[in-house]
Design a protein around this motif. Structure first.
Motif, short mmCIF file in Angstrom:
data_model
loop_
_atom_site.label_atom_id
_atom_site.label_comp_id
_atom_site.label_asym_id
_atom_site.label_seq_id
_atom_site.Cartn_x
_atom_site.Cartn_y
_atom_site.Cartn_z
N ARG A 225 0.83 -1.21 0.00
CA ARG A 225 0.00 0.00 0.00
C ARG A 225 0.86 1.24 0.00
O ARG A 225 0.63 2.19 -0.73
CB ARG A 225 -0.81 0.05 1.31
CG ARG A 225 -2.10 -0.63 1.24
CD ARG A 225 -2.91 -0.16 2.43
NE ARG A 225 -3.49 -1.28 3.12
CZ ARG A 225 -4.31 -1.15 4.16
NH1 ARG A 225 -4.62 0.04 4.61
NH2 ARG A 225 -4.80 -2.21 4.75
N ALA A 226 1.84 1.24 0.91
CA ALA A 226 2.79 2.36 0.95
C ALA A 226 4.08 1.83 0.34
O ALA A 226 4.38 0.65 0.49
CB ALA A 226 3.04 2.75 2.40
N SER A 227 4.81 2.69 -0.36
CA SER A 227 6.04 2.19 -0.98
C SER A 227 6.98 1.77 0.15
O SER A 227 7.09 2.46 1.16
CB SER A 227 6.66 3.25 -1.88
OG SER A 227 7.55 4.04 -1.16
N MET A 228 7.59 0.60 -0.03
CA MET A 228 8.32 0.02 1.10
C MET A 228 9.67 -0.53 0.70
O MET A 228 9.77 -1.67 0.27
CB MET A 228 7.49 -1.11 1.68
CG MET A 228 7.01 -0.81 3.07
SD MET A 228 6.26 -2.24 3.81
CE MET A 228 7.64 -3.33 3.95
N PRO A 229 10.72 0.29 0.84
CA PRO A 229 12.03 -0.27 0.56
C PRO A 229 12.32 -1.41 1.52
O PRO A 229 11.76 -1.44 2.62
CB PRO A 229 12.98 0.90 0.81
CG PRO A 229 12.20 1.97 1.45
CD PRO A 229 10.76 1.66 1.31
#
Ligand code: PEP
Ligand code: MG
Length: 892
Positions: free
Chosen positions: A100-104
């Motif tokens: 959902r949220a960009s996640m490195p």
């Protein structure tokens, strides 16, 4: 039947941008771009529900998934005219994660999946380019081995380097088809050697391997850490995107790149990004080749000798320009895009709201509002209030290298560099000599105020976010790192030790109060710049908010800063901070060590003119704005002399023997001073102190009103009240003093007497207390301490595990505990208003500058928040967002 897979491509999609929770950010936006008719390679998204199912069922997939993936693959095959796994006409795909949220930290990308010893020949034939096909295959083997099979990149890099050396090649592009063919044999052998089995040749096995790796990476250590740091719940899960390959490495008319629709560091409206001709996605990120600029203007500005995309691929560039305009209009925000050009045709692989600096965020929000794409209210809601800190203090040059020796709490923002000193006196001395120092202490006490003033920044090894050092530093706008527990300070040797390194007094360090980092040496700084957009956005925010914003200010400098940053009054003047200035401390000690009223009154008479002039200055600077002055609050214990020299000094001033004073100091020593002889208890036991302060306030008000022509309406505040009779006794003294001063000066000062609400009992009895108190100011530092039974000075040592284990959502001294402390605040608001409907309500604890707590204050119906002067802009923006009813959205 449950639906687990959603297709997109060819101008249609089963999902859209509103389905981020189910499809992840990337999947939802790919669907949205398809729906908009933009050129998106067809594909499908396996939903985040599958991830949740996977972990709820011992890492197994829902039964229907296999069938749904096969149907989706067939659909994609139909749209592309290919067949997954077909030896003559293979469909190749990319597999990417997408939460959902960009996640490195999670598995990112596998490209060219579906290639094997057979399909690579078909690809070579179809492309008419054997080298390209083999290049794609070797990339697939390395990427897949690395992220799915966990056979690290270095195995392949070593083989490649050895080959290049032997053949005397410089660049990867020097390798021929035959070179790659030889290397592929070696790569596969390396995999077999490492794993004891062959590199998978079956495309289906490859695909399920990649899907499993994406879901598996959701729980890898890096992803877990990232979620922990960013408050992302593990229950969200990730989606998997499978998409038909388009090739940027298909010769000179192909390319791959990334672009922002506006400049992410300045916010300027320009297409900003880079691309590489004849390359695949990871080449841009890997930095093996230097990317080229997208626009001609950027190329010229950078002085690059490589052609821009605008010149080298004018048609694809024109298409990109068309698309970026459409995307910005559609998403109404700056976009961060990934694209590939395959044989001259542009394909969009991703779009999302782009990350940006605070400076850029302000400019973009203001520009988008001016362009009519968003409303002013939306512009106000777009800025993360806490991020304004970046603009209000000097910061470390982001390009500078950092040698971190310890990390403590980010107690007060901004960065500072200087030589280490271990005492406040030395800090002051250094300042006089024009040297810059960082004051390093195990912890600070009110006696360190002068040293804190003199130092560039403060570093403590003990204490939390509301420790003395943290509160005072924030108030002063000085950078501070507190509770850096891994540092050992040895006062005797005048050294500090961190990470096995010992630093001496005089050695240079830098502290970053925004991150809590302590760095070796003096890092280069960037000065704050309050640009036009900042002022514009703050003006819009001020127009949108209901609550007033005041500042906690104790000195003329604080008051001036408060006004500069838009505070509309002083919500808390802690008078005790004035007691440590210059030689006043001797008179203060004289007062507290006297054993009778007469002695105290004599000492207070010395303090009166100083307090009066302090208050008069504050009133003058605030020019008619409301000023709340709190009577003496801290435990007397804090003012006690410690050394023989200090005792001798007081003994001389008082004409009393040092032995007698020592004995008295011993009597006044407390084991738990924060719950001891402090607050209004001082005024109850020694009313003459409150009387002196009240006299100073009223006389100063008369004086300042004369000078400025603006009437001063002081708000006199009584601290740590627990009962109405207690408050009444103090209020009577204040009222009597007001009458006396009015009689003496002939000038009647309008004033209010109110109370801090900072004890649970006061919250419970607020209705009764409001019969006499004209205003309430919530002291949520003490209220948190007393409600939770957690010491505000020592909590750091055990709060960490509490937040890490999710027992509490955040440090309660930073963000108000809404359920507990918040409930007491609401109860007190209700009680106070029931008795006195128009009672003025504010907050002056540290929470008054915390965005999440400010949202709570809005819902509790407070009239104002008061925070450190430097946080005033943050509070103004937070109050506006709270009023606009901003729903905090984590999704990017
Ligand atoms: C408080 O307790 O919240 C407060 C503002 O007072 P102090 O921090 O000075 O105790
Ligand atoms: Mg308090």
């Amino acid at each position: 039947m449950a639906k687990w897979v959603y297709t997109f491509g060819d101008g249609k999609a089963e999902g859209d941008a509103g389905m981020k929770n189910l499809l992840g950010g990337k999947g939802a936006n790919l669907a949205e771009m398809s729906n908009l008719g933009l050129p998106v390679p067809p594909g499908f998204t396996i939903s985040t529900d599958v991830c949740t199912h996977y972990y709820a069922h011992e890492r197994t997939y829902p039964e229907e998934l296999k069938g749904q993936v096969e149907t989706a693959l067939a659909h994609v095959g139909k749209l592309t005219g290919r067949v997954f796994g077909d030896a003559a006409n293979p469909l190749l795909v990319s597999v990417r994660s997408g939460a959902r949220a960009s996640m490195p930290g999670m598995m990112d990308t596998v490209l060219n999946l579906g290639l094997n010893d057979e399909t690579v020949e078909a690809l070579a034939k179809q492309a008419g380019d054997r080298r390209f096909a083999l290049d794609s295959y070797r990339r697939f083997i390395t990427m897949y081995s690395d992220v799915v099979l966990e056979v690290g990149h270095h195995h392949f890099e070593d083989i490649l380097e050895e080959h290049k050396e032997r053949k005397n090649y410089q660049l990867d592009t020097d390798l021929t088809a035959d070179d790659w063919a030889q290397l592929i044999v070696k790569y596969k052998a390396a995999v077999k050697r490492e794993l004891g089995k062959d590199f998978p040749q079956d495309p289906k096995e490859q695909l399920w391997g990649a899907i499993g790796a994406v879901f598996g990476s959701w729980m890898n250590a890096r992803a877990i850490k990232y979620r922990e740091l960013n408050d992302i719940p593990a229950s969200w899960g990730t989606a998997v995107n499978v998409q038909a390959m388009v090739f940027g490495n298909l010769g000179e008319t192909s390319a791959t790149g990334v672009a922002f629709t506006r400049n992410p560091s300045t916010g300027a409206k320009e297409l900003y990004g880079e691309f590489l001709i004849n390359a695949q996605g990871e080449d841009v990120v890997a930095g093996i080749r230097t990317p080229q600029d997208i626009t001609e203007a950027a190329k010229i500005a950078a002085g690059s000798d490589k052609p821009s995309m605008e010149k080298a691929m004018p048609e694809a560039y024109a298409e990109l320009v068309r698309i970026y305009g459409a995307l910005e209009k559609h998403y109404r925000d700056m976009q961060d895009m990934e694209f590939t050009v395959e044989s001259g045709k542009l394909w969009m692989l991703q779009t999302r709201n782009g990350k940006r600096t605070t400076k850029a965020a302000l400019r973009i929000a203001v520009d988008l509002a001016s362009e009519g794409l968003i409303s002013r209210a939306e512009a106000v809601q777009r800025i993360e209030p806490a991020s304004l800190d970046q603009l209000l203090h000097p910061t470390i040059d982001p390009k500078a290298p950092r040698t971190i020796i310890a990390t403590g709490l980010p107690a007060s923002p901004g960065a500072a560099a200087g030589a280490i000193v271990f005492s406040s006196d030395e800090a002051e001395e250094a300042k006089k000599q024009g040297r810059k120092v960082i004051l390093v202490r195990v912890e600070t006490s009110p006696e360190d105020i002068h040293g804190m003033h003199a130092a560039e920044g403060i570093l403590t090894t003990r204490g939390g976010m509301t420790s003395h050092a943290a509160v005072v530093a924030r108030g002063m706008g000085k950078p501070c790192v507190s509770g850096a527990g891994s540092i050992r300070v040895d006062y005797a040797k005048q050294t500090l030790t961190a990470m096995g390194k010992t630093l001496n007094k005089g050695d240079a360090i830098t502290i970053d109060g925004g991150t809590g980092q302590v760095l070796l040496g003096e890092a280069p700084m960037q000065e704050p710049e309050l640009s036009g957009e900042f002022a514009q956005l703050m003006e819009w925010a001020d127009g949108a908010r209901r609550m007033k914003v005041r500042a906690n200010a104790d000195t003329p400098l604080d008051a001036a800063t408060a006004r500069k940053f838009g505070a509309e009054g002083i919500g808390l003047c802690r008078t005790e901070h004035m007691f440590f200035e210059g030689d006043r401390i001797v008179a203060v000690r004289e007062m507290i060590l006297s054993d009778d009223e007469k002695g105290r009154r004599a000492a207070l008479a010395k303090l009166l003119p100083m307090q009066r002039s302090d208050f008069a200055k504050l009133f003058e600077i605030m020019h008619g704005l409301p000023v709340t002055i709190r009577l003496l609050d801290p435990p007397l214990h804090e003012f006690l002399p410690h050394t023989d020299a200090e005792i001798a000094e007081v003994s001389k001033a008082m004409g009393a023997s040092p032995e007698k004073l020592k004995a008295r100091a011993h009597e006044l020593h407390e084991f738990n001073p924060m719950l001891g002889f402090r607050g209004c208890r001082l005024a109850i036991a020694y009313p003459e102190i409150a009387e002196m302060q009240a006299r100073a306030i009223f006389e100063a008000a008369v004086e300042a009103a004369k000078k400025t022509g603006e009437p001063v309406v002081p708000e006199v505040m009584v601290p740590l009240v627990m009962t109405k009779p207690e408050f009444d006794l103090v209020k009577d003294r204040i009222d009597a003093m007001a009458a006396a001063v009015a009689k003496e000066t002939g000038a009647k000062v309008e004033y209010q007497v109110g109370t801090m609400i900072e004890l649970p009992r006061a919250c419970l009895m607020a209705g009764e207390i409001a019969q006499s108190a004209e205003f309430f100011s919530f002291g949520t530092n003490d209220l948190t301490q007393t409600t939770l039974g957690i010491s505000r000075d020592d909590a750091a040592s055990f709060l960490g595990p509490y937040t890490a284990k999710g027992i509490i959502p955040a440090d309660p001294f930073v963000t108000i505990d809404q359920e507990g402390v918040g409930a007491l605040v609401k109860l007190a608001v209700k009680g106070g208003q029931a008795t006195r409907p128009k009672i003025k309500l504010g907050i002056c604890g540290e929470h008054g500058g915390d965005p999440a707590s400010i949202v709570f204050c809005e819902s509790a119906g407070l009239d104002y928040v008061s925070c450190s002067p430097y946080r005033a802009p943050i509070a103004r923006l937070s109050a506006a967002q709270a009023a606009l009813g901003k729903l905090k959205e984590k999704d990017a």
